[in-house]
Structures are given as structure tokens and as C-alpha cells.
Design an enzyme around this catalytic site. Structure first.
Site, PDB file in Angstrom:
ATOM      1  N   GLY A 128       0.823  -1.202   0.000  1.00 39.06           N
ATOM      2  CA  GLY A 128       0.000   0.000   0.000  1.00 39.06           C
ATOM      3  C   GLY A 128       0.852   1.245   0.000  1.00 39.06           C
ATOM      4  CG  HIS A 168       2.609   1.736   7.751  1.00 36.05           C
ATOM      5  ND1 HIS A 168       3.766   1.629   8.498  1.00 36.05           N
ATOM      6  CD2 HIS A 168       2.997   2.283   6.566  1.00 36.05           C
ATOM      7  CE1 HIS A 168       4.796   2.090   7.802  1.00 36.05           C
ATOM      8  NE2 HIS A 168       4.361   2.491   6.622  1.00 36.05           N
ATOM      9  CD  GLU A 169       0.851   2.921   3.342  1.00 33.45           C
ATOM     10  OE1 GLU A 169       1.030   4.134   3.122  1.00 33.45           O
ATOM     11  OE2 GLU A 169       1.775   2.081   3.287  1.00 33.45           O
ATOM     12  CG  HIS A 178       8.584   4.805   7.100  1.00 30.66           C
ATOM     13  ND1 HIS A 178       8.983   4.980   5.795  1.00 30.66           N
ATOM     14  CD2 HIS A 178       7.421   4.100   7.062  1.00 30.66           C
ATOM     15  CE1 HIS A 178       8.095   4.394   4.995  1.00 30.66           C
ATOM     16  NE2 HIS A 178       7.143   3.859   5.734  1.00 30.66           N
ATOM     17  CG  ASP A 190      10.048   9.879  14.088  1.00 29.45           C
ATOM     18  OD1 ASP A 190      10.648  10.673  14.845  1.00 29.45           O
ATOM     19  OD2 ASP A 190       9.324   8.966  14.519  1.00 29.45           O
ATOM     20  CB  THR A 195       9.350   7.894  17.882  1.00 33.32           C
ATOM     21  OG1 THR A 195       9.784   9.020  17.113  1.00 33.32           O
ATOM     22  CG2 THR A 195       7.836   7.844  17.872  1.00 33.32           C
ATOM     23  CD  GLN A 198      13.598   1.841  14.625  1.00 30.07           C
ATOM     24  OE1 GLN A 198      12.876   1.992  15.614  1.00 30.07           O
ATOM     25  NE2 GLN A 198      13.202   1.148  13.568  1.00 30.07           N
ATOM     26  CG  ASP A 228      -0.181  -6.542   9.591  1.00 26.58           C
ATOM     27  OD1 ASP A 228       0.626  -5.617   9.376  1.00 26.58           O
ATOM     28  OD2 ASP A 228      -1.147  -6.797   8.843  1.00 26.58           O
TER      29      ASP A 228
HETATM   30 ZN   LIG Z   1       5.327   3.445   5.084  1.00 27.02          ZN
END
Ligand SMILES: [Zn+2]
Length: 346
Positions: A128, A168-169, A178, A190, A195, A198, A228
Site C-alpha cells: 500500500g 500504517h498508511e 516512518h 522522524d 519516538t 532509530q 502486523d
Molecule cells: Zn510506510
């Protein structure tokens, strides 16, 4: 808008199919929306898998979704369109969002989140993608998910059969990057404070903990690329970013009441199905009554709480004589009531 009120985003799903295999049935579509709501409200069944270190920043985004019950032409709808196409790998082309080219035109992106479910690549290697929400939406704004990754699947693409490609999308659509940033490396973040830095993406289902850039990685965040079954949270910082995108770019998306999330609503089905449109309005409102009878009364108040009108429920109501502004319309039936915000324009 206070930052913690519940907002509901109406969705339209455009299923574009070549063969019947790709014509994902309603039940799977509904299961997918349920999963999306669970993930955004942190009602997902696997919150216990969030490591203790990250539990404090795990967020209920207070954003939820429902299939539109009123279409752009003010008719009632299931919030699902189905289009047969003869274009292979239509998700890779610019055709999926254009009816004239074998796809399906978007519904007004300032009023609906458009999700196209179709074949992206024949070999299934792209699950996706999303075109981010903007003030002036492009024709393709919305989300595209390959039919093999949409919904909760019991067989087949098991790594991504849990319905989280859409979670996610939807994060991307609402402005999230991300978790490792727009590029790999410890210098690129990000842009979200809670977060951890990373180095790169994770895939599969890593054992916890994993470290990079001097801290423990949050590879179970919905914005990583893990399986998932191995992702389970958005953070408070991501919540703030998504809500800011929503409130800044899409003021009419969440205010208009085009549907109600059936999984969290405590209203009777009749009241859930009651809707007002168009909203904003210049004066004339239509009410979709469903099974409701007309022997209820409605009241219209301004934001100061002043009663401006108290009258019999009807399928059409005029507020032409009200000055432009925000009003509250309340319907009471027995022990339940439902209140709509109405925007009156010039
Ligand atoms: Zn993505």
C-alpha cells in the site's frame, strides 16, 4: 478545538477489481475498519505486547473512522463503491483515481478519506501507499491498499494479514514519517520527540529489545515495517502530529457528521443513522431519519446555550434567518439525545 476531543473521520472505500478474487467483500471491509479503529483508539487486543519502557507514551489518538452514510450528492450510502476494471496493476498507474480511465474518482477529499482497494503489483510486492492530506488535495489524495492486504486474513499473506497496512498508511496520510525517519541513519529523525532515534527499518518480528543510535528501538510502532502481529502502538507525539494535520488541513472532514463509529457509539441504531446535511449549510438542512418517526422535537441553540428554536422534527429544516455561525441542534428520543454541530454560512 481542544486537543483531546474525539473526532470521527468518514471513509469511502473504492474497491476496484479485475476478477472476483479482487472484489473484497463487505465483511472483510468492515473487519478492516474495525481494526483501524482499534489501533487508533488503542483498543487493539495486543496492547499488552507494548514493552514497559514505551507504555507511558502509547496513545489513544482519539481519532476514529466510520464508513460514510451520506454521499457527496446527499444520498444515503454504504460508504463503499465497486468498479470493475480491465486495467492490470491499476494501483501503479495514475488511473485508479480517475473514473474515465478505469478507476474511480475520489469523493471530495476535504469531506472524506478515500481508500482505494485494488491490485497494485501482480506479485503482491507492494502492500500500500498514501498521498498525504493537504489543504488543497490532489486528485489522488488518500490511501491505496492492495486487495491482498486489506482486512483480517486467515490465510495467504500472513505477515501482513492483520489489517495493519491500513493503520500504517493512515499514519502517512496524516503526516507521519516512518519511525526511523525519512532516510536511514542516526542523524535523521522522524520529527517526533517521543519516538527514539532509530538507524533503519525492522522487518519480520524481532525479539525485544533491539538497540540502535544509543537507545532501545520502538520497532513495534505502527510506523515501522514489522509484521502486523508485532506492531501495536502510536505514541503521544504521533497523535499530536496527526491531529494537527487534521485540524489544520481538514477542518470540514471531522465536523460534518457523515457517519458514526458503530463500535464505540452508545446511541440506538436509529439515532446513529440520523444525519444532517449539507453541513456547513447556507440555511436549508435535510435530515435523514431512518426509522425515526416525526413525533420527536428538536431544539436549536447557539454556543451560549440560548434556545433559538424548539420545533417538531421534520425532514427539512430552515435556519436561513440565523446569522452565520456555529449552532447546536439536539434531537431527544426517550432517554437518549443526539447533538449536531451545524455551521451556518453566508
Ligand atoms: Zn510506510
Amino acid at each position: 478545538m481542544d486537543n483531546d476531543s474525539l473526532v470521527t473521520i468518514p471513509i469511502v472505500i473504492h474497491v476496484i477489481f479485475g476478477d472476483e478474487d479482487q472484489n473484497v467483500d463487505d465483511e472483510r471491509l468492515l473487519g478492516q475498519i474495525r481494526r483501524l479503529n482499534e489501533d487508533f483508539r488503542r483498543l487493539n487486543p495486543d496492547t499488552a505486547l507494548t514493552p514497559a519502557l514505551f507504555k507511558d507514551v502509547a496513545a489513544d489518538t482519539k481519532v476514529e473512522f466510520c464508513l460514510a452514510e451520506i454521499d457527496p450528492w446527499s444520498e444515503s450510502t454504504k460508504g463503499i463503491t465497486r468498479t470493475q476494471t480491465f486495467v492490470n496493476e491499476i494501483g501503479l498507474t495514475q488511473r485508479y483515481w480517475q473514473s474515465a480511465l478505469g478507476g474511480q474518482d475520489a469523493w471530495d477529499q476535504n469531506r472524506y478519506l478515500n481508500i482505494w482497494v485494488c491490485e497494485i503489483v501482480e506479485d503482491g510486492s507492494i502492500a500500500g501507499f498514501a498521498e498525504a492530506a493537504k489543504m488543497e488535495p490532489a486528485g489522488a489524495e488518500g490511501i491505496v491498499i492492495d486487495y491482498r492486504y486489506f482486512g483480517i486474513l486467515t490465510s495467504g499473506m500472513s505477515s501482513f494479514g492483520g489489517g495493519r497496512t491500513l493503520t500504517h498508511e493512515t499514519g502517512h496520510w496524516l503526516g507521519l514519517s516512518h519511525i526511523w525517519g525519512v532516510e536511514t541513519g542516526c542523524a535523521i529523525d522522524d520529527g517526533i520527540e517521543d519516538t527514539p532515534l532509530q538507524l533503519d527499518r525492522y522487518r519480520g518480528c524481532p525479539t525485544y529489545p533491539q538497540q540502535s543510535c544509543g537507545s532501545e528501538d520502538m520497532f513495534m510502532n505502527f510506523m515501522d515495517l514489522t509484521d502486523d502481529a508485532c506492531m501495536n502502538l502510536f505514541t503521544e507525539g504521533q497523535k499530536e502530529r496527526m491531529r494537527r494535520v487534521l485540524f489544520t488541513f481538514k477542518p470540514n472532514l471531522w465536523i460534518q457528521d457523515l457517519c458514526e463509529n458503530p463500535t464505540t457509539s452508545s446511541l440506538s441504531p436509529d439515532l446513529q443513522r440520523m444525519h444532517l446535511f449539507p453541513n456547513p449549510t447556507r440555511g436549508h438542512l435535510r435530515i435523514s431519519l431512518g426509522n425515526l418517526t416525526l413525533n420527536h422535537r428538536i431544539q436549536i441553540r447557539n454556543l451560549q446555550g440560548q434556545m433559538l428554536s424548539y420545533r417538531q422534527l421534520d425532514e427539512g429544516i430552515s435556519i436561513s434567518d440565523f446569522p452565520p455561525g456555529l449552532y447546536l441542534l439536539t434531537l431527544e428520543t426517550g432517554d437518549q439525545s443526539k447533538t449536531f454541530k451545524i455551521i451556518k454560512t453566508d
